[in-house]
Structure formats: structure tokens, C-alpha cells
Write a protein that holds these residues in place. Sequence first.
Motif, PDB file in Angstrom:
ATOM      1  N   ALA A 273       0.854  -1.189   0.000  1.00 37.88           N
ATOM      2  CA  ALA A 273       0.000   0.000   0.000  1.00 37.88           C
ATOM      3  C   ALA A 273       0.891   1.241   0.000  1.00 37.88           C
ATOM      4  CB  ALA A 273      -0.913   0.000   1.224  1.00 37.88           C
ATOM      5  N   SER A 274       0.655   2.127  -0.948  1.00 44.03           N
ATOM      6  CA  SER A 274       1.450   3.358  -1.078  1.00 44.03           C
ATOM      7  C   SER A 274       0.578   4.558  -0.745  1.00 44.03           C
ATOM      8  CB  SER A 274       1.988   3.505  -2.508  1.00 44.03           C
ATOM      9  OG  SER A 274       2.741   2.375  -2.882  1.00 44.03           O
ATOM     10  N   LEU A 275       1.040   5.383   0.182  1.00 45.50           N
ATOM     11  CA  LEU A 275       0.353   6.644   0.466  1.00 45.50           C
ATOM     12  C   LEU A 275       0.439   7.504  -0.785  1.00 45.50           C
ATOM     13  CD1 LEU A 275       1.769   7.394   4.047  1.00 45.50           C
ATOM     14  CD2 LEU A 275      -0.095   5.866   3.379  1.00 45.50           C
TER      15      LEU A 275
ATOM     16  N   LEU B 248       4.020  -0.981   3.676  1.00 41.72           N
ATOM     17  CA  LEU B 248       3.445   0.358   3.583  1.00 41.72           C
ATOM     18  C   LEU B 248       4.546   1.335   3.188  1.00 41.72           C
ATOM     19  CD1 LEU B 248       0.790   1.962   4.071  1.00 41.72           C
ATOM     20  CD2 LEU B 248       1.651   2.439   6.378  1.00 41.72           C
ATOM     21  N   THR B 249       4.319   2.073   2.129  1.00 43.25           N
ATOM     22  CA  THR B 249       5.344   2.991   1.639  1.00 43.25           C
ATOM     23  C   THR B 249       4.699   4.294   1.185  1.00 43.25           C
ATOM     24  OG1 THR B 249       7.298   3.130   0.198  1.00 43.25           O
ATOM     25  CG2 THR B 249       5.310   2.119  -0.738  1.00 43.25           C
ATOM     26  N   GLY B 250       5.532   5.207   0.685  1.00 36.93           N
ATOM     27  CA  GLY B 250       5.024   6.496   0.244  1.00 36.93           C
ATOM     28  C   GLY B 250       5.277   6.715  -1.238  1.00 36.93           C
ATOM     29  N   LEU B 251       5.552   7.943  -1.581  1.00 39.01           N
ATOM     30  CA  LEU B 251       5.830   8.288  -2.973  1.00 39.01           C
ATOM     31  C   LEU B 251       7.304   8.064  -3.254  1.00 39.01           C
ATOM     32  CD1 LEU B 251       3.807  11.614  -2.993  1.00 39.01           C
ATOM     33  CD2 LEU B 251       3.162   9.516  -4.204  1.00 39.01           C
TER      34      LEU B 251
ATOM     35  N   GLY C 136      11.582  11.389  -2.854  1.00 43.56           N
ATOM     36  CA  GLY C 136      10.589  10.526  -2.256  1.00 43.56           C
ATOM     37  C   GLY C 136      10.040  11.139  -0.981  1.00 43.56           C
ATOM     38  N   ILE C 137       8.873  10.668  -0.574  1.00 45.65           N
ATOM     39  CA  ILE C 137       8.290  11.135   0.683  1.00 45.65           C
ATOM     40  C   ILE C 137       7.380  10.050   1.240  1.00 45.65           C
ATOM     41  CG2 ILE C 137       6.332  12.261  -0.464  1.00 45.65           C
ATOM     42  CD1 ILE C 137       6.579  14.432   1.764  1.00 45.65           C
TER      43      ILE C 137
ATOM     44  N   GLN D 102      -1.798  -3.957  15.295  1.00 45.27           N
ATOM     45  CA  GLN D 102      -2.318  -5.243  15.760  1.00 45.27           C
ATOM     46  C   GLN D 102      -2.739  -6.165  14.618  1.00 45.27           C
ATOM     47  OE1 GLN D 102      -5.046  -4.966  19.220  1.00 45.27           O
ATOM     48  NE2 GLN D 102      -4.491  -2.811  19.301  1.00 45.27           N
ATOM     49  N   LEU D 103      -2.373  -5.853  13.379  1.00 38.20           N
ATOM     50  CA  LEU D 103      -2.693  -6.750  12.272  1.00 38.20           C
ATOM     51  C   LEU D 103      -2.133  -8.143  12.556  1.00 38.20           C
ATOM     52  CD1 LEU D 103      -2.051  -4.479   9.159  1.00 38.20           C
ATOM     53  CD2 LEU D 103      -4.258  -5.299   9.992  1.00 38.20           C
ATOM     54  N   PRO D 104      -2.802  -9.184  12.081  1.00 38.66           N
ATOM     55  CA  PRO D 104      -2.357 -10.551  12.393  1.00 38.66           C
ATOM     56  C   PRO D 104      -0.923 -10.850  11.968  1.00 38.66           C
ATOM     57  CG  PRO D 104      -4.561 -10.580  11.439  1.00 38.66           C
ATOM     58  CD  PRO D 104      -4.057  -9.181  11.311  1.00 38.66           C
ATOM     59  N   LEU D 105      -0.544 -10.394  10.769  1.00 38.89           N
ATOM     60  CA  LEU D 105       0.802 -10.652  10.247  1.00 38.89           C
ATOM     61  C   LEU D 105       1.602  -9.351  10.183  1.00 38.89           C
ATOM     62  CD1 LEU D 105       0.019 -13.311   7.492  1.00 38.89           C
ATOM     63  CD2 LEU D 105       1.180 -13.671   9.675  1.00 38.89           C
ATOM     64  N   PRO D 106       2.932  -9.437  10.125  1.00 40.01           N
ATOM     65  CA  PRO D 106       3.762  -8.241  10.229  1.00 40.01           C
ATOM     66  C   PRO D 106       3.542  -7.182   9.145  1.00 40.01           C
ATOM     67  CG  PRO D 106       5.070 -10.182  10.689  1.00 40.01           C
ATOM     68  CD  PRO D 106       3.734 -10.672  10.204  1.00 40.01           C
ATOM     69  N   MET D 107       3.831  -5.959   9.550  1.00 39.85           N
ATOM     70  CA  MET D 107       3.768  -4.794   8.677  1.00 39.85           C
ATOM     71  C   MET D 107       5.173  -4.208   8.563  1.00 39.85           C
ATOM     72  SD  MET D 107       1.530  -1.378   9.455  1.00 39.85           S
ATOM     73  CE  MET D 107       2.241   0.261   9.352  1.00 39.85           C
ATOM     74  N   ILE D 108       5.583  -3.900   7.337  1.00 46.76           N
ATOM     75  CA  ILE D 108       6.894  -3.318   7.055  1.00 46.76           C
ATOM     76  C   ILE D 108       6.679  -1.910   6.512  1.00 46.76           C
ATOM     77  CG2 ILE D 108       8.999  -3.503   5.655  1.00 46.76           C
ATOM     78  CD1 ILE D 108       8.320  -6.548   5.397  1.00 46.76           C
ATOM     79  N   ALA D 109       7.300  -0.915   7.118  1.00 41.96           N
ATOM     80  CA  ALA D 109       7.240   0.457   6.615  1.00 41.96           C
ATOM     81  C   ALA D 109       8.514   0.733   5.828  1.00 41.96           C
ATOM     82  CB  ALA D 109       7.095   1.444   7.766  1.00 41.96           C
ATOM     83  N   ALA D 110       8.354   1.099   4.564  1.00 46.37           N
ATOM     84  CA  ALA D 110       9.482   1.446   3.692  1.00 46.37           C
ATOM     85  C   ALA D 110       9.508   2.962   3.573  1.00 46.37           C
ATOM     86  CB  ALA D 110       9.314   0.785   2.325  1.00 46.37           C
ATOM     87  N   LEU D 111      10.522   3.600   4.177  1.00 49.82           N
ATOM     88  CA  LEU D 111      10.503   5.042   4.420  1.00 49.82           C
ATOM     89  C   LEU D 111      11.555   5.793   3.608  1.00 49.82           C
ATOM     90  CD1 LEU D 111      10.373   4.649   8.293  1.00 49.82           C
ATOM     91  CD2 LEU D 111       8.418   5.003   6.776  1.00 49.82           C
ATOM     92  N   ASP D 112      11.104   6.831   2.915  1.00 49.01           N
ATOM     93  CA  ASP D 112      12.010   7.703   2.182  1.00 49.01           C
ATOM     94  C   ASP D 112      11.528   9.138   2.365  1.00 49.01           C
ATOM     95  OD1 ASP D 112      14.051   8.566   0.512  1.00 49.01           O
ATOM     96  OD2 ASP D 112      12.944   8.166  -1.342  1.00 49.01           O
ATOM     97  N   GLY D 113      12.456  10.074   2.437  1.00 45.54           N
ATOM     98  CA  GLY D 113      12.077  11.477   2.579  1.00 45.54           C
ATOM     99  C   GLY D 113      11.456  11.760   3.933  1.00 45.54           C
ATOM    100  N   PHE D 114      10.501  12.682   3.955  1.00 48.49           N
ATOM    101  CA  PHE D 114       9.902  13.086   5.221  1.00 48.49           C
ATOM    102  C   PHE D 114       8.975  12.023   5.791  1.00 48.49           C
ATOM    103  CE2 PHE D 114      10.629  17.424   3.418  1.00 48.49           C
ATOM    104  CZ  PHE D 114      11.571  17.818   4.356  1.00 48.49           C
ATOM    105  N   ALA D 115       9.167  11.711   7.082  1.00 50.29           N
ATOM    106  CA  ALA D 115       8.230  10.922   7.880  1.00 50.29           C
ATOM    107  C   ALA D 115       8.104  11.685   9.187  1.00 50.29           C
ATOM    108  CB  ALA D 115       8.739   9.506   8.102  1.00 50.29           C
ATOM    109  N   LEU D 116       7.238  12.678   9.184  1.00 50.20           N
ATOM    110  CA  LEU D 116       7.149  13.625  10.293  1.00 50.20           C
ATOM    111  C   LEU D 116       5.783  13.569  10.964  1.00 50.20           C
ATOM    112  CD1 LEU D 116       8.779  16.730   8.552  1.00 50.20           C
ATOM    113  CD2 LEU D 116       9.890  15.136  10.135  1.00 50.20           C
TER     114      LEU D 116
END
Length: 267
Positions: A24-26, A59-62, A72-73, A105-119
Amino acid sequence: MHDAAWAAGFSALRVREGSDRVVASLNRPEVRNAIDQTMVDELHALADHLERHPALLILTGLPSDPDKGTKGIFASGADIAQLKERRRAEALAGINSTIFDRLAQLPLPMIAALDGFALGGGAELSYAADFRIGTPQLRMGQPETNLGITAGAGATWRLRELVGEPLAKEILLAGKILTGEQCLAAGLITELVEPAELLTAAHALADRIAAQDPLAVRLTKAVFHAPREAHPMIDTLAQAVLFESEAKFERMQAFLDKKNERKQDSK
């Protein structure tokens, strides 16, 4: 992977679905992925799907675009225009904290792929993930006190658990913004990669998780996040469930067969 039919009407998220994971991409480039009510609603719909159909979440962004010269952000925070108009009732509703806790609390793990601002809220969204991977261009922090509010969606307690009290206070009370390298040194992210390799690294981590037994991963995550007073009983109960699973017998037999093969080969 293919576009998820159940997310066809989304506008703030772009969702692609595979056999064992969802990416899922913001997607609010016009406001640097500020988290508004529409994005929150779509994250709830995403969580609903993953609660009913457990899968890994990336979960990632642009992404950055070298050809266009754009950076990226992940997410620049909550939508300040909406935030400015919210009053006590909206704060008590816990709009962001509720969805971030649901994702955690999702049943299986979530990975955040982060670039640029995460504020601000964008950083708090990433703290809810089980894993965070970042780039040297990553900038993480909590500017809320400069805006006359507190970080109300998890940072005041998750950040202390992730990086310890001294650094958490510097971020929360003094407005410190961490670079990608500082995030890695603090353990806030587990891997530092170039922007072009960010999703590849996230998928590689997802591959390693997907190679484990899904039920064992699911129960281990639940046990890990259980309160201290639930241990050791919750560990024992989870193990009792797993000791009866078909996967346990199959995987242990495969391990023993391979061990025997190595013994035979060494003769």
C-alpha cells in the motif's frame, strides 16, 4: 502483483496485492502525503481486509523520480488545514491513534518502507509497523510541540520503547529531526538502503518472513505484544496450539530428513 479490486475506489492509497502480501502506497502528492480523513478511512478499509484475509503488509510512500528530479516522501504528517479546525471532540475520538493501533495489531507483520519526510503523524504511522527500512534521505521527527499540540498518535510511548527515553525526549520535547543514518544508529530503522532499492529491500524482508510458518509468525507476534503479566501462560498456550499444527510436523520432518541426507552425504 495486481491492483486490489477491493481498493478500486481508493484515492489516498494505491494498493497492490500478491499471494502473500499487500503493498500500500500513500498517494497524496499534492500535499506531501499529509494524512487526512480520507487516508484514515482508506487505512481502516485496508486493515479490515487484512484482518479478514491475513497477509504481510508493506506500507510505503511516494518514490523518488531521478528523471523528474523529485524526492521521495513517506508522509509529512497530519493535514494541518484539517488539524487546525479540529476541537476537543475530535481529539477525544483518537482519529489517527485508533487506526495506527489497529494497523499495529494486524495478524501478520507490517513493514514500513521510508524515504524522505516521515514527520508527525507520518512518523507515528511508521512506529506502528513491526519493521522499518529507510534511506539516507529519510527525515523523521515530531514537530507537534512547535505547533502547540502533543504527538497524540503513539509517539509519546512507542518512541520511548523503540529508541529509549533520552533520545525520545529530544525528539518530542526539543524538536530533533533524525536523518536516515541517525535512525539506523538509534535502531529506529533496521536497514539503510538507497531509494531505488527501498521496495526491493522491503520485499526481501517480506520474503524471509513469508518463508516461516504463517501461523507460527502470527502467534509469535501476538505473544510478543502481550502485556508482561500474560507471560509465561500465553507463551505456553501459543506453543500448545502450534504443537498440534500440521505445519509443525511437516517442517520438523523436513528438517530431520535434510539432516539425515547430510549425514549420508558425509559418509
